[in-house]
Design a protein around this motif. Structure first.
Motif, PDB file in Angstrom:
ATOM      1  N   ILE A   1       0.837  -1.204   0.000  1.00 12.25           N
ATOM      2  CA  ILE A   1       0.000   0.000   0.000  1.00 12.25           C
ATOM      3  C   ILE A   1       0.872   1.254   0.000  1.00 12.25           C
ATOM      4  O   ILE A   1       0.570   2.240  -0.684  1.00 12.25           O
ATOM      5  N   ALA A   2       1.985   1.212   0.735  1.00 14.25           N
ATOM      6  CA  ALA A   2       2.855   2.389   0.823  1.00 14.25           C
ATOM      7  C   ALA A   2       3.532   2.701  -0.509  1.00 14.25           C
ATOM      8  O   ALA A   2       3.654   3.871  -0.883  1.00 14.25           O
TER       9      ALA A   2
ATOM     10  N   PRO B   1      -2.352   8.977  -0.254  1.00 19.91           N
ATOM     11  CA  PRO B   1      -1.439  10.101  -0.502  1.00 19.91           C
ATOM     12  C   PRO B   1      -0.424  10.222   0.624  1.00 19.91           C
ATOM     13  O   PRO B   1      -0.701   9.898   1.776  1.00 19.91           O
ATOM     14  N   GLU B   2       0.769  10.704   0.276  1.00 18.38           N
ATOM     15  CA  GLU B   2       1.813  10.878   1.281  1.00 18.38           C
ATOM     16  C   GLU B   2       1.473  12.080   2.142  1.00 18.38           C
ATOM     17  O   GLU B   2       1.037  13.124   1.631  1.00 18.38           O
ATOM     18  N   PRO B   3       1.655  11.981   3.461  1.00 16.88           N
ATOM     19  CA  PRO B   3       1.318  13.120   4.327  1.00 16.88           C
ATOM     20  C   PRO B   3       2.245  14.298   4.086  1.00 16.88           C
ATOM     21  O   PRO B   3       3.387  14.139   3.648  1.00 16.88           O
ATOM     22  N   ASP B   4       1.738  15.492   4.343  1.00 12.60           N
ATOM     23  CA  ASP B   4       2.554  16.704   4.205  1.00 12.60           C
ATOM     24  C   ASP B   4       3.647  16.716   5.240  1.00 12.60           C
ATOM     25  O   ASP B   4       3.436  16.362   6.395  1.00 12.60           O
TER      26      ASP B   4
END
Length: 83
Positions: free
Chosen positions: A70-71, A77-80
């Motif tokens: 999943i990653a 979406p990738e976190p800020d």
């Protein structure tokens, strides 16, 4: 997913799977015979902790692999980043 985050996911999922597998197949002393004096009647006869630890390791590896897929797939979406 880095080495540290992967190991954290593996460790947490190992304990979750281990605690879920722990009561499977356990029979208390009072279910088959009269327990000895001074022992708890509900104490397990044979807990088979090694087998359950192996099953927990296999389950945690599967959960970690799913998290890794999943990653890297980009489904989430990738976190800020703050810094």
């Amino acid at each position: 997913m880095g080495i540290f985050s992967g190991s954290v996911v593996f460790l947490i999922s190992w304990w979750m799977v281990f605690l879920a597998v722990l009561p499977i197949g356990v029979r208390g002393q009072h279910e088959d015979y009269v327990p000895d004096d001074g022992t708890e009647p509900g104490a397990p006869q044979a807990a088979n902790l090694w087998k359950k630890a192996i099953w927990a390791t296999i389950g945690a590896a599967v959960v970690t692999l799913i998290g890794f897929i999943i990653a890297i797939s980009g489904i989430l979406p990738e976190p800020d980043r703050i810094w």
